[in-house]
Design an enzyme around this catalytic site. Structure first.
Site, PDB file in Angstrom:
ATOM      1  N   ARG A 119       8.394  -4.158   1.318  1.00 18.36           N
ATOM      2  CA  ARG A 119       7.878  -2.836   0.920  1.00 18.36           C
ATOM      3  C   ARG A 119       9.040  -1.888   0.612  1.00 18.36           C
ATOM      4  O   ARG A 119       9.039  -0.721   0.972  1.00 18.36           O
ATOM      5  CB  ARG A 119       6.958  -2.257   1.995  1.00 18.36           C
ATOM      6  CG  ARG A 119       5.792  -3.172   2.331  1.00 18.36           C
ATOM      7  CD  ARG A 119       4.805  -2.489   3.254  1.00 18.36           C
ATOM      8  NE  ARG A 119       3.757  -3.416   3.663  1.00 18.36           N
ATOM      9  CZ  ARG A 119       2.684  -3.743   2.951  1.00 18.36           C
ATOM     10  NH1 ARG A 119       2.538  -3.215   1.749  1.00 18.36           N
ATOM     11  NH2 ARG A 119       1.792  -4.585   3.407  1.00 18.36           N
ATOM     12  N   ARG A 175       6.280   4.174   0.537  1.00 14.69           N
ATOM     13  CA  ARG A 175       5.928   5.433   1.189  1.00 14.69           C
ATOM     14  C   ARG A 175       6.960   5.992   2.153  1.00 14.69           C
ATOM     15  O   ARG A 175       6.883   7.151   2.526  1.00 14.69           O
ATOM     16  CB  ARG A 175       4.592   5.269   1.919  1.00 14.69           C
ATOM     17  CG  ARG A 175       4.575   4.152   2.943  1.00 14.69           C
ATOM     18  CD  ARG A 175       3.155   3.857   3.368  1.00 14.69           C
ATOM     19  NE  ARG A 175       3.097   2.707   4.267  1.00 14.69           N
ATOM     20  CZ  ARG A 175       1.991   2.073   4.585  1.00 14.69           C
ATOM     21  NH1 ARG A 175       0.838   2.486   4.079  1.00 14.69           N
ATOM     22  NH2 ARG A 175       2.003   1.037   5.410  1.00 14.69           N
ATOM     23  N   ASP A 177       1.123  -4.787  -6.731  1.00  9.68           N
ATOM     24  CA  ASP A 177       0.291  -5.124  -5.579  1.00  9.68           C
ATOM     25  C   ASP A 177      -0.301  -6.510  -5.788  1.00  9.68           C
ATOM     26  O   ASP A 177      -0.578  -6.903  -6.932  1.00  9.68           O
ATOM     27  CB  ASP A 177      -0.831  -4.097  -5.410  1.00  9.68           C
ATOM     28  CG  ASP A 177      -1.506  -4.220  -4.056  1.00  9.68           C
ATOM     29  OD1 ASP A 177      -2.504  -4.963  -3.951  1.00  9.68           O
ATOM     30  OD2 ASP A 177      -1.026  -3.596  -3.090  1.00  9.68           O
TER      31      ASP A 177
END
Length: 224
Positions: A35, A39, A84
């Site tokens: 990741r 975020r 994704d």
């Protein structure tokens, strides 16, 4: 259909992770982060204030920008394209939404074997997922050879589980039930996913991906 266009990509300056992937002895352990683009970065949060998750995935310029953000900030040895694993079910005709605080949700998952007939089994990923390939090509150029670019996909069982469960699950009870009660349909779905994923990965390489990863995130649930 695999693209035939040949891109004149910048010369790679750091091939450490590629040499390591081939099993060569390397001077240090290459570093990239799961990741990696996402975020935890304030610059990503600024992009998310303006665009929803799948809009970023489906807009090559945005996906490229988010992919490059951690490369600008950290001394990493690879970039991984912002996308994704659930773009495959989307390409097959299923709706997937990213719900805040919950994660990916399928409003209408596969409830029974008859629902398999709703899937677009003849999907042409070179068209349906062209936004991913455009993002890969754009990012490969924008990296200017600094580090290799990784492409990826979810693996068949993990995608099957999402498509049946309708989202994340701690047990995968619905998907595992299919394996026991609907073995023929399960094989049918897994074979379809394998074919589509294979085509998708081939196109990623043609678009500029220099390494590939296949995430079988739900493999642990296949134990006794």
């Amino acid at each position: 259909m695999v693209r035939n266009k040949k891109e004149n990509f910048p010369v790679l300056k750091n091939d450490l992770i590629i040499r390591a992937a081939f099993g060569e002895v390397v001077e240090r352990v290459p570093v990239w982060i799961m990741r990696q683009a996402g975020r935890y970065l304030p610059e990503y949060q600024e992009v998310r204030k303006k665009h929803d998750f799948f809009t970023i995935c489906q807009t090559p310029e945005l996906a490229c920008e988010v992919t490059l953000q951690p490369i600008r900030r950290f001394n990493l040895d690879a970039a991984i394209i912002f996308s994704d694993i659930l773009v495959i079910p989307q390409a097959l005709g299923m709706e997937v939404i990213m719900k805040a605080g919950v994660g990916p949700v399928f409003p209408d998952p596969l409830h029974n074997v008859a629902d398999l007939d709703k899937l677009n089994i003849n999907v042409d990923v070179s068209e349906t997922l062209n936004y991913v390939f455009k993002a890969l090509t754009l990012t490969r150029h924008r990296l200017e050879g600094k580090v290799p670019l990784i492409g990826f996909s979810g693996a068949p069982w993990t995608l099957m589980a999402y498509m049946i469960e309708g989202g994340g699950s701690k047990t995968l009870s619905k998907a595992k039930k299919w394996l026991y009660t609907e073995p023929d349909a399960s094989h049918r779905l897994l074979k379809l996913l394998t074919r589509v994923i294979s085509a998708y990965m081939i196109e990623q390489v043609a678009a500029g991906a220099q390494l590939l990863q296949v995430f079988e995130s739900s493999a642990e649930y296949l134990g006794p």
